[in-house]
Design an enzyme around this catalytic site. Structure first.
Site, mmCIF file in Angstrom:
data_model
loop_
_atom_site.group_PDB
_atom_site.id
_atom_site.type_symbol
_atom_site.label_atom_id
_atom_site.label_comp_id
_atom_site.label_asym_id
_atom_site.label_seq_id
_atom_site.Cartn_x
_atom_site.Cartn_y
_atom_site.Cartn_z
ATOM 1 N N SER A 28 0.837 -1.214 0.000
ATOM 2 C CA SER A 28 0.000 0.000 0.000
ATOM 3 C C SER A 28 0.868 1.258 0.000
ATOM 4 O O SER A 28 0.534 2.260 -0.641
ATOM 5 C CB SER A 28 -0.911 0.011 1.228
ATOM 6 O OG SER A 28 -1.841 -1.048 1.144
ATOM 7 N N GLU A 86 -4.289 -3.701 -7.322
ATOM 8 C CA GLU A 86 -4.280 -2.299 -7.792
ATOM 9 C C GLU A 86 -4.724 -1.353 -6.680
ATOM 10 O O GLU A 86 -5.384 -0.335 -6.913
ATOM 11 C CB GLU A 86 -5.086 -2.147 -9.077
ATOM 12 C CG GLU A 86 -4.432 -2.952 -10.198
ATOM 13 C CD GLU A 86 -4.605 -2.386 -11.565
ATOM 14 O OE1 GLU A 86 -4.915 -1.198 -11.693
ATOM 15 O OE2 GLU A 86 -4.399 -3.151 -12.522
HETATM 16 C C1 LIG Z 1 -1.860 -12.370 -5.547
HETATM 17 C C2 LIG Z 1 -2.520 -11.629 -6.650
HETATM 18 C C3 LIG Z 1 -1.659 -10.656 -7.453
HETATM 19 C C4 LIG Z 1 -1.617 -9.267 -6.895
HETATM 20 C C5 LIG Z 1 -1.195 -8.298 -7.999
HETATM 21 C C6 LIG Z 1 -1.063 -6.894 -7.486
HETATM 22 C C7 LIG Z 1 -0.711 -5.932 -8.629
HETATM 23 C C8 LIG Z 1 -0.998 -4.547 -8.199
HETATM 24 O O1 LIG Z 1 -1.983 -4.371 -7.582
HETATM 25 S S1 LIG Z 1 0.062 -3.281 -8.621
HETATM 26 C C9 LIG Z 1 -0.422 -1.880 -7.702
HETATM 27 C C10 LIG Z 1 -0.733 -2.037 -6.220
HETATM 28 N N1 LIG Z 1 -0.364 -0.896 -5.480
HETATM 29 C C11 LIG Z 1 -1.117 0.201 -5.313
HETATM 30 O O2 LIG Z 1 -2.210 0.351 -5.846
HETATM 31 C C12 LIG Z 1 -0.499 1.259 -4.490
HETATM 32 C C13 LIG Z 1 -1.416 1.742 -3.408
HETATM 33 N N2 LIG Z 1 -0.901 2.997 -2.914
HETATM 34 C C14 LIG Z 1 -1.168 4.181 -3.504
HETATM 35 O O3 LIG Z 1 -1.958 4.253 -4.448
HETATM 36 C C15 LIG Z 1 -0.427 5.403 -3.007
HETATM 37 O O4 LIG Z 1 0.771 4.963 -2.388
HETATM 38 C C16 LIG Z 1 -1.270 6.255 -2.007
HETATM 39 C C17 LIG Z 1 -2.611 6.587 -2.649
HETATM 40 C C18 LIG Z 1 -1.516 5.495 -0.718
HETATM 41 C C19 LIG Z 1 -0.596 7.612 -1.784
HETATM 42 O O5 LIG Z 1 0.693 7.449 -1.381
HETATM 43 P P1 LIG Z 1 1.566 8.646 -0.717
HETATM 44 O O6 LIG Z 1 2.887 8.054 -0.420
HETATM 45 O O7 LIG Z 1 0.784 9.282 0.401
HETATM 46 O O8 LIG Z 1 1.723 9.637 -1.930
HETATM 47 P P2 LIG Z 1 1.154 11.129 -2.135
HETATM 48 O O9 LIG Z 1 1.847 12.023 -1.121
HETATM 49 O O10 LIG Z 1 -0.320 11.138 -2.195
HETATM 50 O O11 LIG Z 1 1.705 11.454 -3.567
HETATM 51 C C20 LIG Z 1 3.093 11.527 -3.851
HETATM 52 C C21 LIG Z 1 3.269 12.255 -5.161
HETATM 53 O O12 LIG Z 1 2.598 11.520 -6.197
HETATM 54 C C22 LIG Z 1 1.643 12.362 -6.832
HETATM 55 N N3 LIG Z 1 0.423 11.612 -7.115
HETATM 56 C C23 LIG Z 1 -0.297 10.868 -6.235
HETATM 57 N N4 LIG Z 1 -1.391 10.373 -6.850
HETATM 58 C C24 LIG Z 1 -1.349 10.838 -8.103
HETATM 59 C C25 LIG Z 1 -2.202 10.682 -9.225
HETATM 60 N N5 LIG Z 1 -3.313 9.946 -9.151
HETATM 61 N N6 LIG Z 1 -1.849 11.292 -10.384
HETATM 62 C C26 LIG Z 1 -0.733 12.038 -10.487
HETATM 63 N N7 LIG Z 1 0.115 12.219 -9.445
HETATM 64 C C27 LIG Z 1 -0.199 11.631 -8.278
HETATM 65 C C28 LIG Z 1 1.324 13.449 -5.805
HETATM 66 O O13 LIG Z 1 0.852 14.616 -6.430
HETATM 67 C C29 LIG Z 1 2.653 13.641 -5.151
HETATM 68 O O14 LIG Z 1 3.461 14.458 -5.989
HETATM 69 P P3 LIG Z 1 4.329 15.683 -5.418
HETATM 70 O O15 LIG Z 1 5.297 15.089 -4.456
HETATM 71 O O16 LIG Z 1 4.976 16.256 -6.629
HETATM 72 O O17 LIG Z 1 3.347 16.599 -4.750
#
Ligand SMILES: CCCCCCCC(=O)SCCNC(=O)CCNC(=O)[C@H](O)C(C)(C)COP(=O)(O)OP(=O)(O)OC[C@H]1O[C@@H](n2cnc3c(N)ncnc32)[C@H](O)[C@@H]1OP(=O)(O)O
Length: 387
Positions: free
Chosen positions: A138, A370
């Protein structure tokens, strides 16, 4: 507006309905027959891949200029939904091809796009997405896989986990730390090839569901790649990863809708056949109320998913919110609907002789990957509360 025209408001265009019919036909003939076997053996459903590839449904989102079908985000969602209705594992083929290539489409150079999208469109290669790590799920920005510059090359070291189609895919989008002092702004994105020296794979994960979709670790041991394999500018990788997920969470929502539809369709048939107390169990109001709730939740999930797909296609500013909302709502609905489908089949539903227990197990992952549905709620709340 004339009355007859007003009926055209807010419904799928005819070409999208035609795509649904075409995918449904291919899946009924060539994907559904292998679904139980893929689940039972845990083997990649090669027959499904071949059938999807023959019909150009394996990576439909790739733009026409790179040899793709050029399907818009709604059409791509419908393809994934219909494949998932037949076989959730097979639906990971078009879904992960989109996930792996989206960073390139959003931020890659023209040369990279031409080199790597073209073989995926042709069905000669698949593309995986390497973000998560053993200690960075996460909290994706806490990753430790490193890329260090060495002349005209980057050298990658680290481990990625939960990588769908690992070992099967030729190409991998890999997110790695290029500046350890800058957290999310110190992450960059790269294309790595399976053939690059130093790339290897872990044992297949033993999973609850989507068993026909390979999930393995990917190891990078001094993997040396040309500098022009970086996607976008140095330090923009995390934003690219998040922007990608904004689009592809819609595809997980579509997958959830498809799994739920498959379970509802099967359960509807069953309760009309199955007789207890001298009549079909579908004649009992308690059963009817369950089916009504299943259908209602499913349609609400579908509508939110298609709305989010429209926003994905247009690149609307509120896509981040809608992508998270669609994925979260549709996957929770799919879990409820598939669980109720098992209930409607009673003891039979709990056995592998019927497909609904597989659908229930397959639905579970849509609440997790995701981004867990707890992460989706973080994303939604941040969007709702931002200034
Ligand atoms: C067993 C079965 C198989 C499993 C397969 C699994 C395959 C997958 O699922 S792959 C992906 C799974 N992982 C995820 O979905 C990740 C989940 N986590 C997240 O989405 C993020 O870490 C989340 C939302 C918690 C936010 O993280 P956090 O560390 O707080 O970042 P945050 O401070 O919001 O953003 C950091 C920078 O990114 C940018 N950013 C964040 N979201 C976005 C966005 N949607 N669009 C553009 N930029 C963004 C921010 O603007 C920020 O930029 P800056 O520093 O320049 O201001």
């Amino acid at each position: 507006m004339p009355a007859e025209q007003s009926f055209d408001v807010y419904r799928l265009p005819e070409e999208h309905e035609a795509i649904r019919e075409a995918v449904r036909e291919v899946c009924a003939a060539k994907v559904a027959p292998h679904a139980a076997e893929a689940d039972e053996t845990g083997e990649f459903p090669k027959a499904s891949y071949d059938a999807l590839r023959a019909a150009d449904f394996h990576a439909p989102h790739i733009p026409v200029e790179y040899g793709g079908a050029g399907a818009d985000a709604l059409a791509t969602a419908i393809v994934i939904e219909e494949v998932a209705r037949a076989c959730a594992s097979s639906s990971l083929i078009p879904a992960v091809n989109k996930l792996g290539t989206m960073p390139l489409i959003l931020a890659g150079s023209e040369e990279l796009k031409r080199k790597y999208l073209t073989p995926v469109a042709a069905g000669d290669a698949m593309f995986s997405y390497c973000l998560s790590e053993p200690e960075a799920g996460s909290d994706a920005a806490s990753m430790t896989t490193k890329a260090v510059r060495d002349g005209d090359h980057w050298v990658l070291n680290g481990v990625k986990r939960w990588i769908t189609n690992a070992g099967v895919s030729e190409y991998y989008t890999v997110f790695a730390v290029t500046d350890p002092t800058a957290r999310s702004r110190g992450i960059s994105a790269f294309v790595v090839e399976k053939a690059d020296a130093g790339v290897s794979f872990g044992a297949p994960e033993k999973k609850l569901g989507i068993k026909g979709s390979p999930t393995r670790e990917v190891y990078f041991d001094n993997v040396r790649i040309p500098a022009d394999r970086m996607i976008g500018a140095e330090g923009t990788g995390f934003a690219t990863a998040m922007r990608t997920l904004d689009h592809t969470r819609v595809t997980i929502a579509a997958q959830a809708v498809g799994i739920a539809q498959g379970a509802l369709d099967y359960a509807k048939g069953y309760i009309q056949e199955r007789k207890q107390f001298g009549k079909p169990v579908a004649d009992f109001q308690g059963i009817q109320f369950m089916v009504a709730d299943m259908g209602m939740k499913l349609e609400a999930a579908r509508q939110l998913t298609y709305t989010a797909a429209g926003k994905s296609e247009r690149g609307d500013a509120d896509l981040t919110y809608f992508g998270a909302a669609a994925k979260c709502f549709a996957s929770d609905a799919a879990m409820e609907i598939t669980t109720d489908a098992v209930q409607l089949l009673g003891g039979y539903g709990y056995t592998r002789d019927y497909p609904v227990e597989r659908m229930m197990r397959d639905a579970k992952i849509t609440q997790i990957y995701e981004g867990t549905n707890q992460v989706q709620r973080i994303v939604m709340a941040r969007q709702l509360l931002k200034g």
